[in-house]
Design a protein around this motif. Sequence first.
Motif, short mmCIF file in Angstrom:
data_model
loop_
_atom_site.label_atom_id
_atom_site.label_comp_id
_atom_site.label_asym_id
_atom_site.label_seq_id
_atom_site.Cartn_x
_atom_site.Cartn_y
_atom_site.Cartn_z
N ALA A 169 13.38 -43.32 -3.06
CA ALA A 169 13.04 -41.91 -3.30
C ALA A 169 13.96 -41.34 -4.37
CB ALA A 169 13.17 -41.11 -2.01
N LYS A 170 13.37 -40.72 -5.37
CA LYS A 170 14.15 -40.20 -6.49
C LYS A 170 14.60 -38.75 -6.25
CE LYS A 170 12.31 -43.28 -10.04
NZ LYS A 170 12.13 -44.31 -9.11
N ARG A 171 13.84 -38.01 -5.47
CA ARG A 171 14.18 -36.61 -5.20
C ARG A 171 14.57 -36.44 -3.74
NH1 ARG A 171 8.85 -33.89 -7.24
NH2 ARG A 171 9.52 -32.47 -5.61
N GLU A 172 15.45 -35.46 -3.50
CA GLU A 172 15.92 -35.20 -2.14
C GLU A 172 14.77 -34.83 -1.20
OE1 GLU A 172 18.88 -35.70 -0.63
OE2 GLU A 172 19.37 -36.67 -2.51
N GLU A 173 13.80 -34.03 -1.73
CA GLU A 173 12.67 -33.62 -0.89
C GLU A 173 11.84 -34.84 -0.46
OE1 GLU A 173 11.95 -31.67 -4.66
OE2 GLU A 173 13.97 -32.18 -3.97
N THR A 174 11.67 -35.75 -1.42
CA THR A 174 10.90 -36.97 -1.12
C THR A 174 11.63 -37.79 -0.07
OG1 THR A 174 10.11 -37.00 -3.40
CG2 THR A 174 9.83 -39.02 -2.13
N ARG A 175 12.94 -37.90 -0.24
CA ARG A 175 13.73 -38.69 0.72
C ARG A 175 13.67 -38.07 2.11
NH1 ARG A 175 18.22 -42.56 -0.08
NH2 ARG A 175 19.26 -42.78 1.91
#
Length: 199
Positions: A169-175
């Motif tokens: 995951a590249k973005r915190e929201e995605t993670r």
Amino acid sequence: MGTRDPRIDAYIAKSAEFARPILEYLRETVLQYCPAVEETIKWGFPHFMYHGMFCSMAAFKQHCAFGFWKWPLLFGETSSAEAMGDFGRITSLKDAPGKKLLAGYLKQAMQLNETDTKPGAGSKKAPKPAARIPDDLAAALKKNRKAAAVFDAFSPSNRREYIEWLSEAKREETRARRLAQALEWIAEGKSRNWKYASC
């Protein structure tokens, strides 16, 4: 000549225009040289069964792929690493293996399956080390006993799939979204790729 599966007809029909002649050629060559083959769909793309998993083909946006289930016994380490399959990216019939070459590989692969030959112990790769559990996943598992128990019981490869999925995951929201989804699936006893397990 072989057991044809109408789902493969549909797969070829819905493939990109460039891919259709390639897939037809590969399919007809397999059926010609392995008349007892059975067609099926596994993991969403065409597979050919002969005394077990035999070979498969797939179409992508800009290329096709073809490969043998026991490719290490046929090719050693010479199989293409640039794309799924053993012959690299097949973008036109010119890129596809010639009929004589493919027929030779098909006959060898048939013999390997008929004799149930498996790769020798020397050809196996060393097992990957256990993946390190990220802090956020470890903290979330501490709060969810059911998920933690299932995760602990998972095989190393099942644990690694979840860990890699989170790490990619590249973005915190995605993670964060993936972490919540992972906990839900783990608590239900599902592997990361459970959707494809029954295909």
